[in-house]
Design an enzyme around this catalytic site. Structure first.
Site, PDB file in Angstrom:
ATOM      1  N   CYS A 363       0.796  -1.233   0.000  1.00 56.02           N
ATOM      2  CA  CYS A 363       0.000   0.000   0.000  1.00 56.02           C
ATOM      3  C   CYS A 363       0.835   1.294   0.000  1.00 56.02           C
ATOM      4  O   CYS A 363       0.482   2.232  -0.734  1.00 56.02           O
ATOM      5  CB  CYS A 363      -1.010   0.005   1.146  1.00 56.02           C
ATOM      6  SG  CYS A 363      -0.530  -0.855   2.623  1.00 56.02           S
ATOM      7  N   ARG A 392       7.471 -11.376   4.913  1.00 56.22           N
ATOM      8  CA  ARG A 392       7.104 -11.236   6.318  1.00 56.22           C
ATOM      9  C   ARG A 392       7.812 -12.301   7.140  1.00 56.22           C
ATOM     10  O   ARG A 392       7.902 -13.465   6.736  1.00 56.22           O
ATOM     11  CB  ARG A 392       5.588 -11.335   6.498  1.00 56.22           C
ATOM     12  CG  ARG A 392       4.852 -10.230   5.747  1.00 56.22           C
ATOM     13  CD  ARG A 392       3.364 -10.304   5.905  1.00 56.22           C
ATOM     14  NE  ARG A 392       2.708  -9.325   5.047  1.00 56.22           N
ATOM     15  CZ  ARG A 392       1.394  -9.220   4.901  1.00 56.22           C
ATOM     16  NH1 ARG A 392       0.594 -10.048   5.558  1.00 56.22           N
ATOM     17  NH2 ARG A 392       0.871  -8.300   4.104  1.00 56.22           N
TER      18      ARG A 392
END
Length: 666
Positions: A363, A392
């Site tokens: 984003c 991640r």
């Protein structure tokens, strides 16, 4: 037709009422299926793999070789067996009580057999129960001993008695029996009095209930201990590793039998095994855990999914983006990820005295693209989409095939819009989601609308407007949904959608989130009709979730037997003997030139070539014998529908391309 299943949530009330739990492993959701269904499950799948059954005259040379193959799946057989609807913890309080009590009985059995074992916690879960113990490692042989002792306790029909005691009395009793974990749990219980449940007068546990009246209310033949695994105390790797014993419990033997059939079918569909058997993907130890290698066949499926995803988004007015995998760490400080998400991010790298970060999200990048120029209200909505790979940090113990990885590609998109456009844009996302998911065979969903939590950014007015827009869009769509009060993100309300697979399991994939936080953090604006700077609304949305996880779901949904349009190899050309090999090579070349994914396989007797193609779940086999070479034809065999007869090469190409392009059967 859109079908919404009732939302089922796991119980928050645990045996020992701790405020934090060890890491939980996901279990299958409520099950609804006929008992016989999983004895021959492939017979129940829809025709979605190529050609439908057709009458045709075949040439003797090829037909004589394939007509007696007895491994063809009979798609016409019907299952008239009665349905067994397995209850859930929510639908049957008696089942919940049984499972709750089974956890206590198991803990009692363990401590009778292993007096040095220390108990921790043991909740009921979706399909049974578990309990964590600080003790020596256990084996499957130990589980049999424990189950036998459980049966003995159940057979004694011991009463379960609730007792209320003061905190001091509970502490005194726990200290007396030397249970250190119970002392920690006691500290986490805030309400009083403290409740204890006794099994007869021989064993007790801190517990809030509920339980069955006596152990005899449990059907010992409907209980099974399933596995033992490691789990850190309170989910912290710095704490001791505990032994977690999983069990399943049902109201009767028929339910247990149906559940065990379900487990076997789930095992057969395990994407990790099928990924290896079908050579689709791997995770290489030399490269590190949670990092996916897409093999040629898996990469073809991914390519097909990506192309379909991109084409569909372009048709719906999205602009495609490609953005970097790393960025300056300052970007993630602005976005707030360094403050709120650091534990899930990899360590930073230093480049020329500046710190860079592997991206955990896409984003902020899309916002930077938005900020490259001054936008007018006339430009809205602005919709951008990217298949963006993110990274991640996940503990090695939590990694699980394609479902939990450290690097994955999100089908990410962001919509910048005006306040009065929220509803229409949300509705558009719902339509797009349905359009995409239907193409992959998913038409049953569970939908949740999550509202404002206690701590949130943004004013009441915009929260109300966004929540109403989400609700109105769902109502316009005609979808049923559950309200998750206070379950929204701190930055805005959201819609979450779970898809239901062929086994009735639900998978979180699609999400639509309204965000008031990042527009503020990045100070993004537009010029309104009065030439005033205003802040747009940001909508985050994903349809598939991540390509890796969605691919894993697809593998298990289809049991690796992909529909024709998705199959990595659509047709395998099989010569009756090597004398037809030249013709087969030319045929394969022509099929590929027409966009059909084909390959030649030879060197074995035809029955074995067919069996091998069946095992590799190749949808179509083009069998070539002397007569086919003479007539310039092929004899087509469908893996699911059997012999489809002889046809010209051009007819085969035309029918295959049509079925592929329309994602349908003939």
């Amino acid at each position: 037709m859109f079908i919404v299943q009732r939302v089922v949530t796991s119980p928050s009330l645990l045996l020992t009422r701790p405020t934090s739990l060890p890491f939980l492993i996901k279990h299958p959701p409520p099950l609804h299926f006929p008992l016989k269904r999983f004895l021959s499950f492939s017979k129940q799948l829809p025709h979605s793999h190529g050609f439908s059954t057709a009458s045709a005259v075949t040439t003797e040379s090829a037909q004589s070789q394939i007509s007696n193959q007895n491994d063809v799946v009979d798609q016409t057989q019907k299952d008239d067996s009665p349905q067994i609807v397995l209850p859930t913890n929510d639908s049957s309080e008696s089942l919940l009580r049984i499972r709750h009590t089974c956890a206590h009985v198991m803990a009692m059995a363990v401590q009778r057999l292993y007096p040095q074992a220390k108990v921790t916690i043991g909740p009921w879960i979706d399909n049974g129960f578990y309990y964590d113990f600080d003790m020596e490692p256990l084996t499957d042989k130990d589980l049999k001993r424990i189950k036998k002792e459980m049966d003995h306790i159940i057979g004694r029909n011991l009463p379960l008695v609730r007792e209320e005691v003061s905190r001091d009395e509970a502490q005194k009793r726990i200290t007396t029996i030397n249970e250190p974990y119970k002392l920690e749990i006691l500290e986490s219980i805030k309400e009083e009095p403290i409740t204890i449940y006794h099994i007869g007068d021989e064993w007790w546990d801190l517990c809030a209930g509920p339980h069955v009246e006596t152990t005899g209310r449990i059907n010992e033949k409907a209980v099974e201990l399933e596995a033992v695994a490691g789990a850190y105390w309170r989910g912290d790797e710095k704490n001791p590793m505990l032994q977690r014993i999983y069990g399943t419990a049902w109201e009767n033997e028929e339910q247990l039998k149906a559940y065990l059939h379900f487990k076997e079918e789930a095992k057969r569909r395990d994407h990790r095994r099928l990924g290896q058997d079908l050579d689709l993907f791997s995770i290489q130890d030399e490269a590190g855990g949670g990092l996916v290698f897409w093999h040629p066949k898996g990469a073809i499926v991914r390519h097909i999914i990506e192309d379909f995803w991109k084409e569909t988004h372009i048709e719906h007015g999205y602009d495609l983006l490609y953005t970097p995998h790393v960025a300056k760490a300052e970007l993630w400080k602005i976005s707030g990820h360094l403050d709120f998400y650091r534990e899930n991010m990899f360590d930073q790298m230093e480049i020329e005295d500046e710190h860079y970060q592997l991206r955990p999200m896409n984003c902020p990048y899309h916002i930077l693209v938005y900020k490259r120029k001054l936008n007018s209200y006339r430009d809205f909505p602005i919709k951008v989409a990217e298949l963006g790979t993110v990274y991640r940090y996940e503990l090695s113990g939590s990694l699980h095939g394609l479902f939990r990885v450290r690097g994955f590609t999100q089908d990410d998109a962001h919509i910048f819009c005006l306040d009065d456009q929220i509803k229409d844009e949300i509705r558009g996302v719902l339509d797009l989601t349905e359009e995409i998911l239907l193409q992959f065979g998913f038409n049953k969903y569970e939908v949740n609308l999550s509202t404002r939590p206690e701590k949130a950014v943004g004013g009441d007015d915009i929260w109300e407007k966004a929540t109403v827009a989400l609700r109105d869009a769902l109502d316009d769509k005609g979808w049923s949904y559950q309200i998750d009060e206070g379950g929204g993100a701190f930055y805005g309300p959201k819609i979450d959608l779970k898809i239901e697979d062929a086994l009735g399991r639900k998978w979180q994939c699609s999400t639509i989130q309204v965000d008031f936080n990042l527009p503020q953090r990045f100070d993004i604006t537009y010029i309104d009709s009065n030439s005033t700077k205003k802040q747009p609304i940001l909508i985050h949305r994903a349809v598939l979730g991540s390509l890796e996880r969605f691919f894993g779901v697809l593998i298990e949904h289809y049991a690796g037997d992909f529909p024709l349009w998705l199959s990595p190899i659509q047709a395998r050309v099989l010569p009756v003997s090597d004398t037809q090999l030249e013709y087969c090579n030319g045929l394969t070349k022509k099929l590929r030139a027409n966009g059909i994914r084909a390959e030649v396989c030879h060197g074995e007797r035809l029955p074995k070539l067919i069996r091998n193609a069946e095992k590799q779940k190749i949808p179509l086999m083009a069998v070539v014998g002397p007569k086919e070479v003479e007539m310039q034809t092929v004899t087509i065999r469908s893996r699911l529908d059997g012999d489809l007869g002889a046809m010209t090469v051009d007819e085969f190409i035309s029918r295959t391309r049509s079925a592929t392009e329309n994602r349908t059967t003939l």
